[in-house]
Motif scaffolding. Structure first.
Motif, short mmCIF file in Angstrom:
data_model
loop_
_atom_site.label_atom_id
_atom_site.label_comp_id
_atom_site.label_asym_id
_atom_site.label_seq_id
_atom_site.Cartn_x
_atom_site.Cartn_y
_atom_site.Cartn_z
N ALA A 184 0.87 -1.18 0.00
CA ALA A 184 0.00 0.00 0.00
C ALA A 184 0.91 1.23 0.00
CB ALA A 184 -0.91 -0.02 1.21
N ALA A 185 1.07 1.85 -1.16
CA ALA A 185 2.03 2.94 -1.31
C ALA A 185 1.53 4.22 -0.65
CB ALA A 185 2.30 3.19 -2.79
N PRO A 186 2.31 4.81 0.27
CA PRO A 186 1.87 6.05 0.93
C PRO A 186 1.71 7.17 -0.10
CG PRO A 186 3.70 5.04 2.13
CD PRO A 186 3.59 4.32 0.82
N SER A 187 0.58 7.83 -0.09
CA SER A 187 0.31 8.88 -1.07
C SER A 187 0.26 10.26 -0.47
CB SER A 187 -1.02 8.59 -1.79
OG SER A 187 -2.08 8.52 -0.85
N ARG A 188 0.35 10.35 0.86
CA ARG A 188 0.24 11.66 1.50
C ARG A 188 1.40 12.57 1.12
NH1 ARG A 188 -0.99 10.89 7.52
NH2 ARG A 188 0.97 9.74 7.33
N SER A 189 2.61 12.02 0.99
CA SER A 189 3.78 12.84 0.72
C SER A 189 4.40 12.56 -0.64
CB SER A 189 4.84 12.60 1.81
OG SER A 189 5.21 11.23 1.86
N THR A 190 3.78 11.71 -1.44
CA THR A 190 4.37 11.33 -2.73
C THR A 190 3.32 11.43 -3.82
OG1 THR A 190 5.89 9.80 -1.63
CG2 THR A 190 5.56 9.51 -3.99
N ARG A 191 3.69 12.10 -4.89
CA ARG A 191 2.79 12.22 -6.05
C ARG A 191 3.17 11.14 -7.05
NH1 ARG A 191 0.05 17.09 -6.32
NH2 ARG A 191 0.03 17.07 -8.59
N TRP A 192 2.43 10.05 -7.01
CA TRP A 192 2.72 8.90 -7.86
C TRP A 192 2.27 9.16 -9.29
CZ3 TRP A 192 5.86 5.49 -5.77
CH2 TRP A 192 5.87 5.33 -4.38
N GLY A 193 3.02 8.60 -10.24
CA GLY A 193 2.67 8.78 -11.64
C GLY A 193 1.52 7.91 -12.09
N VAL A 194 1.28 6.82 -11.35
CA VAL A 194 0.17 5.92 -11.65
C VAL A 194 -0.51 5.57 -10.32
CG1 VAL A 194 1.02 4.91 -13.80
CG2 VAL A 194 1.79 4.00 -11.61
N ARG A 195 -1.73 5.06 -10.41
CA ARG A 195 -2.46 4.70 -9.20
C ARG A 195 -2.05 3.33 -8.67
NH1 ARG A 195 -8.44 5.56 -11.27
NH2 ARG A 195 -8.95 4.72 -9.20
N GLY A 196 -1.40 2.55 -9.52
CA GLY A 196 -0.90 1.25 -9.12
C GLY A 196 0.05 0.73 -10.17
N LEU A 197 0.88 -0.25 -9.78
CA LEU A 197 1.85 -0.79 -10.72
C LEU A 197 2.16 -2.23 -10.36
CD1 LEU A 197 4.89 0.91 -12.28
CD2 LEU A 197 5.26 -1.25 -11.10
N GLN A 198 2.23 -3.09 -11.37
CA GLN A 198 2.59 -4.49 -11.18
C GLN A 198 3.87 -4.76 -11.95
OE1 GLN A 198 2.31 -7.16 -13.74
NE2 GLN A 198 3.35 -8.49 -12.28
N THR A 199 4.79 -5.48 -11.32
CA THR A 199 6.03 -5.82 -11.98
C THR A 199 6.52 -7.16 -11.47
OG1 THR A 199 8.23 -4.99 -12.57
CG2 THR A 199 7.55 -4.69 -10.28
N GLY A 200 7.50 -7.75 -12.17
CA GLY A 200 7.98 -9.05 -11.77
C GLY A 200 6.92 -10.11 -11.98
N SER A 201 7.03 -11.18 -11.23
CA SER A 201 6.07 -12.28 -11.36
C SER A 201 4.73 -11.93 -10.74
CB SER A 201 6.64 -13.54 -10.71
OG SER A 201 5.70 -14.59 -10.77
N ALA A 202 4.73 -11.51 -9.48
CA ALA A 202 3.46 -11.22 -8.80
C ALA A 202 3.66 -10.18 -7.71
CB ALA A 202 2.88 -12.50 -8.21
N ASP A 203 4.39 -9.12 -8.05
CA ASP A 203 4.59 -8.00 -7.13
C ASP A 203 3.76 -6.82 -7.62
OD1 ASP A 203 6.38 -9.69 -6.00
OD2 ASP A 203 8.07 -8.29 -6.02
N MET A 204 3.15 -6.09 -6.72
CA MET A 204 2.33 -4.95 -7.10
C MET A 204 2.27 -3.94 -5.96
SD MET A 204 -1.42 -6.85 -6.86
CE MET A 204 -2.45 -5.48 -6.28
N TRP A 205 2.13 -2.67 -6.33
CA TRP A 205 1.80 -1.67 -5.33
C TRP A 205 0.59 -0.89 -5.79
CZ3 TRP A 205 1.50 3.29 -6.94
CH2 TRP A 205 2.40 3.79 -7.90
N VAL A 206 -0.18 -0.42 -4.82
CA VAL A 206 -1.39 0.36 -5.08
C VAL A 206 -1.40 1.51 -4.08
CG1 VAL A 206 -3.92 0.35 -5.09
CG2 VAL A 206 -2.66 -1.68 -5.87
#
Length: 697
Positions: free
Chosen positions: A259-281
């Protein structure tokens, strides 16, 4: 979004070949030793990946293994960089060992490694546990437009006190002598708190919640800096339900979710999946939306195929479509929200894209027209097979396809699943600008199965200020539009809850008012399809504090404080008419008037005491609504003449009472009776006294 698996695979092959070359040069001493034993020298190279089980070897037949521990560490004084330490444990039969660091890395220390060409470092063949430490920048950015684009540009970031980063590559080549095979096992750890997946890692304070279901273990990493819009339980409920519903193969044993902290970071996407089965939202993403990013990224983890250029659209299209469909099936949205999401594909300019030709569309088309086309193919497949097959069957065949899925192989997989008419539909909507229309709820119920009852609960919004009402000792009425709602201890909050059934069948509702997560009251009943009802809940707040009121996933913050202290803004005193004297002492009347205000956004209450010349003489209790004002009066009727100072709560006023002249007393008069009665009475008294005196003698 997902990363380009083809480019990743290509890079892997290039690096692997390079490392095979890297390990091909055999020292003369090693070759002689091999000849003495009647063995030819074996050389090998490997690009390691983080295994699901850290102790797992890259070669299952080996009894001898090079062990690599890669440790990641924050560098708080240099945000944007992390430190990486590689530690090797080398078996005795290994005669050569090399490693490469990333091109942007700066090596800070080595133990048993010596630099070679560029980024290559070689083992000195003497140190049994060689190590190397480097620092590298880890921030990654991108500029992506589309339905799941964020407001910033970060995809990975190091904030100094926490970081969400890719696991750096660790290219290793080695040579050995003797029989058997020497493999490589790799474990990635963190120095300090952190969690590591297959391709990404979180560094910093966090908590980890796990759930095993359908043969998958989900690891949900919730950083301390994160502020989840959904509870970990609800997130894992949604993910595991999707795991069960999607029967498309390619289930990974472990799914790593941050669960990517969004309070202090302006993410370029709302979520991202990479590798075999890793993801952040992002931590502020909700589950009750057709753009359910948690499910969107999870669908990406189930995509085990390689897509050719003319099938690239299917990757984001299927993730977007199934995120909406699965959310509908989980009763988190109604059919209209699902339909509205697919209808984005009918809008200009998305409808003009030719999906099989990426040059005709921007990054948005697969999410819009692509999702609609995927849905239409799902509907056609279900219709043509009387509900026995669906787009999941095509998806599953793609995952098990032995080579890249091209446009022609995609059509063949559709034909095998749903027949030629559906293939014609696929050609029509992927190779031309034609766009399908959305379908209505009756069609959906008939083809996909009747939409079950979908009960939703909604608290009043800012557009409905009367939806929250307060009552108590200070006021009665609406709380207005300020948030958080501010009330005083002892007040009761009344709120209206709208409960709706947007499903296709009748269903039971169970509305529970939660205060800081604890159930306080409950109402239940039954709603028919499309029926709506308003429920009323009340709760009294006896103690001050910050409260979270919730009905299902809807919440409102309430700030409860002790009543504020009223403020006296003005004070004045006036003399009134003199009270007639009856006992010879003059009496005066003075009226003291004070204006009292409450400048706070919550009620005020307290006692105000009138002091006269420093002495308290009367106390009043005053209660005021937010921003309220009132006037109070004190009547003083026993003021002595002279100057008098009156004080209330620091405000003073002076009044002078003039003395009144002493009233003139009337002269005393004596009257006598004509018959001499008074004189006889006196003489009688004198004689009585003489007789008493004579007897005592």
């Amino acid at each position: 979004m997902t990363e380009d698996c083809r480019s990743t695979s290509a890079a892997f092959i290039v690096l692997l070949v390079g490392l095979l070359v890297l390990g091909a040069s055999v020292p003369a001493a090693a070759a002689a030793g091999a000849t003495d034993h009647g063995q030819s020298l074996v050389s090998s190279a490997s690009v390691s990946t983080v295994p699901v089980e850290p102790s797992q070897s890259t070669f299952t037949s080996t009894s001898r293994t090079i062990k690599l521990t890669q440790e990641l560490q924050l560098v708080p004084d240099a945000p944007g960089e992390i430190a990486v330490t590689l530690r090797y444990s080398v078996p005795t039969d290994v005669v050569d060992l090399k490693t490469r660091v990333p091109t942007r890395a700066t090596v800070t220390s080595t133990d048993g490694f010596v630099p070679r060409d560029g980024t290559e470092y070689a083992w000195d063949r003497q140190t049994s546990a060689p190590a190397l430490t480097y620092r590298m920048p880890v921030n990654e950015t991108m500029d992506v437009a589309g339905p799941i684009a964020g407001r910033g540009d970060y995809t990975f970031v190091d904030r100094g006190d926490w970081a969400l980063v890719r696991v750096p590559p660790a290219a290793t080549g080695w040579s050995w002598t003797g029989s058997g095979t020497i493999g490589l096992s790799r474990e990635t750890t963190t120095a300090g708190p952190g969690a590591v997946g297959d391709a990404m890692a979180f560094l910093g304070e966090h908590r980890e919640i796990t759930r095993t279901s359908n043969g998958q273990t989900f690891r949900l990493i919730v950083p301390t800096e994160a502020s989840l819009a959904e509870s970990p339980t609800r997130i894992l409920d949604s993910l595991t339900a999707a795991s069960d519903t999607l029967r498309i193969g390619d289930r990974d044993d472990h799914v790593f979710v941050v669960a990517a902290p969004s309070r202090s970071t302006r993410w370029g996407v709302r979520g991202l999946q990479t590798g075999s089965a890793d993801m952040w939202v992002r931590d502020n993403e909700r589950l009750d939306t057709a753009d359910n990013v948690w499910l969107h990224e999870y669908v990406h983890t189930r995509q085990g195929y390689t897509a050719a250029t003319d099938v690239r659209w299917f990757t984001e299209a299927s993730a977007t479509y199934y995120a909406a469909l699965l959310t509908l099936r989980q009763n988190r949205i109604g059919f209209q929200a699902f339909r509205d999401r697919l209808a984005l594909g009918t809008r200009t300019p998305y409808r003009n894209a030719v999906l099989a030709d990426p040059t005709t569309w921007d990054t948005v088309a697969p999410y819009t027209k692509g999702a609609l086309v995927a849905g239409e193919l799902d509907r056609k497949t279900r219709q043509s097979s009387d509900g026995t097959r669906s787009l999941q069957d095509v998806f599953s065949r793609m995952n098990s396809h032995g080579s890249a899925v091209t446009g022609s192989s995609f059509r063949e997989l559709v034909r095998q699943t749903a027949g030629d008419p559906t293939v014609a539909q696929a050609d029509r909507y992927t190779t031309t600008q034609e766009t399908p229309a959305t379908w209505d709820r009756q069609t959906h119920d008939r083809v996909f199965g009747t939409t079950p009852a979908r009960i939703s609960y909604a608290l009043p919004g800012l557009e409905d200020p009367s939806g929250y009402r307060v009552s108590g000792p200070y006021r009665r009425g609406s709380v207005g539009t300020e948030r958080p709602i501010r009330i005083a201890t002892g007040e009761t909050l009344t709120l209206d809850v709208v409960v709706s059934n947007t499903g296709g069948t009748a269903g039971e509702y169970d509305a529970q008012l939660l205060v800081n997560g604890q159930r306080q009251s409950r109402q239940h009943g039954r709603l028919g399809p499309s029926e709506t009802r308003t429920l009323t809940f009340t709760h009294r707040f006896p103690t001050a504090g910050e409260y979270d009121l919730g009905i299902e996933g809807d919440r409102v913050a309430v700030s409860v404080r002790k009543p504020a202290k009223p403020t006296v803004t003005t004070i004045k005193a006036e003399k009134t008419a003199k009270t007639p004297a009856k006992t010879g002492e003059p009496r005066y009347a003075v009226v003291v008037t004070a204006t009292v205000r409450n400048d706070h956004s919550f009620p005020a209450a307290g006692t105000l005491t009138l002091h006269q010349n420093g002495e308290p003489i009367e106390t009043r209790r005053v209660e005021l609504a937010p921003d309220g004002e009132r006037t109070i009066s004190y009547n003083e009727t026993m003021a002595r003449p002279g100057e008098h100072v009156y004080r209330i709560d620091g405000q003073t006023t002076t009044v002078t009472v003039d003395p009144s002249p002493t009233p003139t007393r009337e002269p005393e008069t004596t009257s006598t009776g004509g018959d001499g009665f008074e004189m006889i009475t006196v003489l009688f008294a004198v004689v009585s006294l003489v007789l008493v005196f004579a007897r005592r003698q």
